[in-house]
Design a protein around this motif. Structure first.
Motif, PDB file in Angstrom:
ATOM      1  N   VAL A 145       0.888  -1.140  -0.076  1.00 50.81           N
ATOM      2  CA  VAL A 145      -0.198  -0.031   0.006  1.00 50.81           C
ATOM      3  C   VAL A 145       0.663   1.179  -0.090  1.00 50.81           C
ATOM      4  N   ASP A 146       0.746   1.982  -0.932  1.00 51.14           N
ATOM      5  CA  ASP A 146       1.291   3.326  -1.057  1.00 51.14           C
ATOM      6  C   ASP A 146       1.204   4.123   0.306  1.00 51.14           C
ATOM      7  N   GLY A 147       2.465   4.369   0.693  1.00 56.46           N
ATOM      8  CA  GLY A 147       2.575   5.409   1.768  1.00 56.46           C
ATOM      9  C   GLY A 147       2.364   4.701   3.112  1.00 56.46           C
ATOM     10  N   LEU A 148       2.147   3.453   3.117  1.00 58.22           N
ATOM     11  CA  LEU A 148       2.024   2.408   4.460  1.00 58.22           C
ATOM     12  C   LEU A 148       3.345   2.139   5.015  1.00 58.22           C
ATOM     13  N   THR A 149       3.729   2.122   6.232  1.00 56.37           N
ATOM     14  CA  THR A 149       5.114   1.817   6.538  1.00 56.37           C
ATOM     15  C   THR A 149       4.972   0.420   7.259  1.00 56.37           C
TER      16      THR A 149
END
Length: 214
Positions: A145-149
């Motif tokens: 997921v983009d932006g998920l760390t």
């Protein structure tokens, strides 16, 4: 001598009783605020009863009133120059936050509890057995997921402390693992940094280039 001691004791008791009465009076009187659990107005009554026909007024949430004294579950108060009764559990010494703020705080607390329940449920399904050493191999953080760390935990347990997080694409190495967890090594830090979920790590596969001669 005995009479003198008894007189002194009696005087001391009287002083204590007067002081206690003065303290009780101080505790009974003073300004307080309406703070109902649902944010609604508090019914101001002419008597210590919850009958419908004794309601003098409805006091809005957050309104300051003056307490004259307490009587069981009731408080006798002065409001707008009238004297009557309200249920004392709906009064507070400190001015309450606006009810919208209270609702937001409650919603946040409930969301946090729901998230904690979700984490505990997911955690029960994971492998918590001892990690086994493995030949060190390189991996890349892949959250999907983009932006998920991806989090690094102190233990191989979702409920343990989170030490740090890594963004998508960060390169690390695995030094030990079980079915669900990996001990990761951070080359930039030159240290094993903690435990990560294997599902957040993608093994790097080196592709050999085959040179074909003409």
């Amino acid at each position: 001598m005995l009479k003198r001691s008894a007189a002194f004791l009696l005087a001391a008791v009287m002083v204590w009783l007067l002081g206690a009465a003065a303290l009780a009076d101080t505790m009974q009187q003073g300004s307080m605020y309406v703070s109902t659990a649902n944010g609604r107005a508090l019914r101001f009554r002419s008597s210590k009863s919850t009958t419908a026909d004794n309601v003098l007024a409805e006091i809005p949430y957050g309104t300051k009133v003056y307490v004259l004294n307490w009587d069981g579950t009731w408080a006798r108060i002065r409001y707008n120059s009238a004297v009557g009764y309200v249920v004392k559990k709906h009064l507070t010494i400190a001015r309450p936050e606006p009810f919208e703020t209270v609702q937001a705080q409650r919603a946040q607390a409930e969301a946090q509890k729901a998230k904690e329940r979700e984490i505990r449920a997911a955690n029960r399904k994971l492998d918590h057995s001892r990690l086994k050493k493995t030949d060190t191999y390189d991996v890349t953080v892949r959250t999907g997921v983009d932006g998920l760390t991806a989090f690094v935990y102190k233990k191989a347990d979702l409920t343990s402390a989170i030490l740090r997080s890594y963004d998508e694409g960060v390169r690390l190495s695995v030094t030990a693992k079980n079915r669900d967890w990996a001990m990761v090594y951070d080359g930039a830090r030159d240290e094993e940094v903690g435990y990560m979920l294997l599902e957040d790590l993608e093994e790097d596969i080196m592709e050999e280039e085959i040179l074909e001669e003409d």
